[in-house]
Scaffold this active site. Structure first.
Site, short mmCIF file in Angstrom:
data_model
loop_
_atom_site.label_atom_id
_atom_site.label_comp_id
_atom_site.label_asym_id
_atom_site.label_seq_id
_atom_site.Cartn_x
_atom_site.Cartn_y
_atom_site.Cartn_z
N GLY A 140 -28.69 -33.68 -18.20
CA GLY A 140 -28.86 -34.25 -19.67
C GLY A 140 -27.65 -33.67 -20.40
O GLY A 140 -27.04 -33.57 -19.61
N ARG B 127 -31.73 -38.34 -15.53
CA ARG B 127 -31.48 -37.79 -13.91
C ARG B 127 -32.51 -38.33 -12.99
O ARG B 127 -33.65 -38.59 -12.71
CB ARG B 127 -32.89 -36.81 -14.98
CG ARG B 127 -32.64 -36.11 -16.32
CD ARG B 127 -32.90 -34.91 -16.62
NE ARG B 127 -33.03 -34.74 -17.74
CZ ARG B 127 -32.23 -33.37 -18.07
NH1 ARG B 127 -31.99 -33.04 -16.88
NH2 ARG B 127 -31.75 -32.64 -19.31
N ARG C 33 -34.70 -23.16 -18.95
CA ARG C 33 -36.35 -23.61 -17.64
C ARG C 33 -36.05 -22.11 -16.92
O ARG C 33 -36.92 -21.56 -17.07
CB ARG C 33 -35.47 -24.37 -17.50
CG ARG C 33 -35.57 -26.27 -18.27
CD ARG C 33 -35.34 -27.37 -17.10
NE ARG C 33 -34.16 -26.97 -16.45
CZ ARG C 33 -33.21 -27.77 -15.75
NH1 ARG C 33 -34.55 -28.51 -14.96
NH2 ARG C 33 -32.28 -27.37 -15.33
N THR D 285 -23.98 -27.99 -18.45
CA THR D 285 -25.14 -27.41 -18.58
C THR D 285 -24.97 -26.67 -19.62
O THR D 285 -24.77 -25.95 -20.18
CB THR D 285 -25.81 -27.12 -17.73
OG1 THR D 285 -27.74 -26.94 -18.06
CG2 THR D 285 -25.36 -25.79 -17.00
N ASP E 168 -26.48 -21.98 -16.60
CA ASP E 168 -26.93 -21.12 -15.82
C ASP E 168 -26.40 -21.41 -14.23
O ASP E 168 -26.59 -21.85 -12.96
CB ASP E 168 -28.12 -21.61 -15.36
CG ASP E 168 -29.07 -22.83 -15.42
OD1 ASP E 168 -27.72 -24.22 -15.72
OD2 ASP E 168 -30.48 -23.61 -14.70
N ASP F 160 -27.70 -24.71 -21.12
CA ASP F 160 -28.13 -23.50 -20.77
C ASP F 160 -27.65 -22.16 -19.60
O ASP F 160 -27.92 -21.67 -19.07
CB ASP F 160 -28.91 -23.55 -19.07
CG ASP F 160 -30.83 -24.74 -19.36
OD1 ASP F 160 -31.20 -24.09 -20.43
OD2 ASP F 160 -31.13 -25.60 -18.82
N ASP G 147 -26.59 -28.81 -12.20
CA ASP G 147 -27.18 -28.00 -10.46
C ASP G 147 -27.82 -29.26 -10.09
O ASP G 147 -27.40 -29.42 -8.86
CB ASP G 147 -27.99 -26.83 -10.75
CG ASP G 147 -29.67 -27.16 -11.41
OD1 ASP G 147 -29.22 -27.96 -12.07
OD2 ASP G 147 -30.67 -26.40 -12.14
#
Length: 341
Positions: free
Chosen positions: A10, A72, A171, A125, A129, A127, A103
């Site tokens: 993304g 993606r 997520r 990202t 994460d 996120d 990731d």
């Protein structure tokens, strides 16, 4: 050297700053040729390349998205994808490859590295994460956008005596929800790390509205779920590519809260607004630092590593150490969010 560069997964604000840093440092200081691959790993498989020079990176620093495009796509998950990617790298005489991604992109990079290709990764990202780094490109901008949205819904919530549910991305990890919730003064934050009890949410809202307030803000990560054995049954809604359906948990919470409390409840789903727009100064600086560190690592002959922010320092960490791991929100930060309810 001919150094390949791609952005995968993304898009996030700050990618162009990283590209710019790689090109300026790589071409100007080290004398390397930078070859961009369009649309992430898909461009490597398809041989879709473009040279990257100083003229391509002028005025890109404040621009969101990525001038290379992204997708993606993971070559190791596609029949013949790895072989096609390796064939392109050989045909283009790529001596090292810098991969900017999350990731999934970095996992693909580790598979390419196993085939003997020199790889350096840069984490990005919203996120936040990616394991092994304190921050990833795009996270600061996403939190700033989410915090501004929470600030804005505060006034309309108070004016209409409403409960406002603000759904943000996340997520598997609730970094955006927890940090923007704290910064924006949300009354409740629901994150994937802590499955919630809807009965406790109901009791909290009733007590708050009865005791001292006529409105409430609830921030929920898209991957949040109710705890097993509690009175709300919900299964995460996913699309055909495995992505979480935006708005699903937010809408379900709206229905549950209205039914249980009688309070007028509305939902705001931030969705892809968190990915777009001008990157913050923090993201531009982090991306620039990562870009310089990555091309310097390539020039030094280092491979199989990812740039990482550790405290105030940018360091290199082995990609195999971070592949397949998720960086969750730590308990101390979750505790702060709970304490400020």
């Amino acid at each position: 050297m001919r150094v390949g560069l791609l952005t995968g997964g993304g898009d996030v604000p700050g990618l162009n700053a990283a590209i710019r840093a790689v090109v300026k440092r790589g071409e100007g200081e080290h004398g390397h040729s930078i070859i961009g691959f369009r649309n992430g790993w898909k461009g490597v498989v398809d041989g879709d390349v473009m040279p990257l020079t100083r003229q391509h990176i002028r005025n890109v620093l404040p621009v969101g998205g990525t001038l290379l495009g992204t997708a993606r796509y993971h070559p190791h998950a596609d029949d013949g994808g790895l072989d096609a990617a390796l064939a392109t790298l050989e045909a283009e005489r790529i001596e090292a490859l810098i991969c900017i991604g999350g990731d999934g992109t970095l996992h693909a990079a580790s598979r390419i590295a196993e085939a003997g290709v020199k790889i350096v990764g840069i984490p990005k990202t919203i996120d936040n994460d990616v394991w092994g780094t304190d921050a990833s490109i795009g996270f600061d901008t996403a939190v700033s956008i989410a915090t501004e949205a929470i600030d804005r819904v505060h006034t309309t919530a108070e004016s209409h005596n409403r409960v406002m549910v603000v759904e943000v991305m996340g997520r598997h990890a609730g970094w955006i929800a927890v940090t923007s919730g704290i910064a924006g003064g949300a009354e409740l934050v629901l994150a994937p790390e802590e499955p919630f009890d809807i009965d406790r949410v109901e009791r909290f809202l009733k007590h708050r509205h009865r005791a001292h307030a006529s409105f409430s803000i609830l921030v929920v990560a898209e991957g949040a779920v109710p705890a097993e054995g509690t009175s709300m049954h919900y299964e995460t809604q996913v699309g055909k590519f495995g992505e979480i359906v935006a708005g699903a948990i937010g809408e379900r919470l709206k229905v549950e809260i209205e039914r249980r409390t009688g309070f007028d409840t509305r939902v705001t789903v931030l969705g892809h607004t968190q990915r777009g727009g001008t990157p913050t100064a923090a993201d531009r600086i982090l991306a620039s630092r990562f870009g310089v560190a990555a091309i310097d690592a390539v020039d030094a002959g280092t491979s199989g590593v990812m740039t990482a922010l550790r405290g105030e320092r940018v360091e290199l960490v082995p990609i195999p150490e971070i592949a397949g791991k998720v960086k969750y929100v730590p308990e101390d930060l979750l505790r702060v969010a709970r304490a400020l309810a």
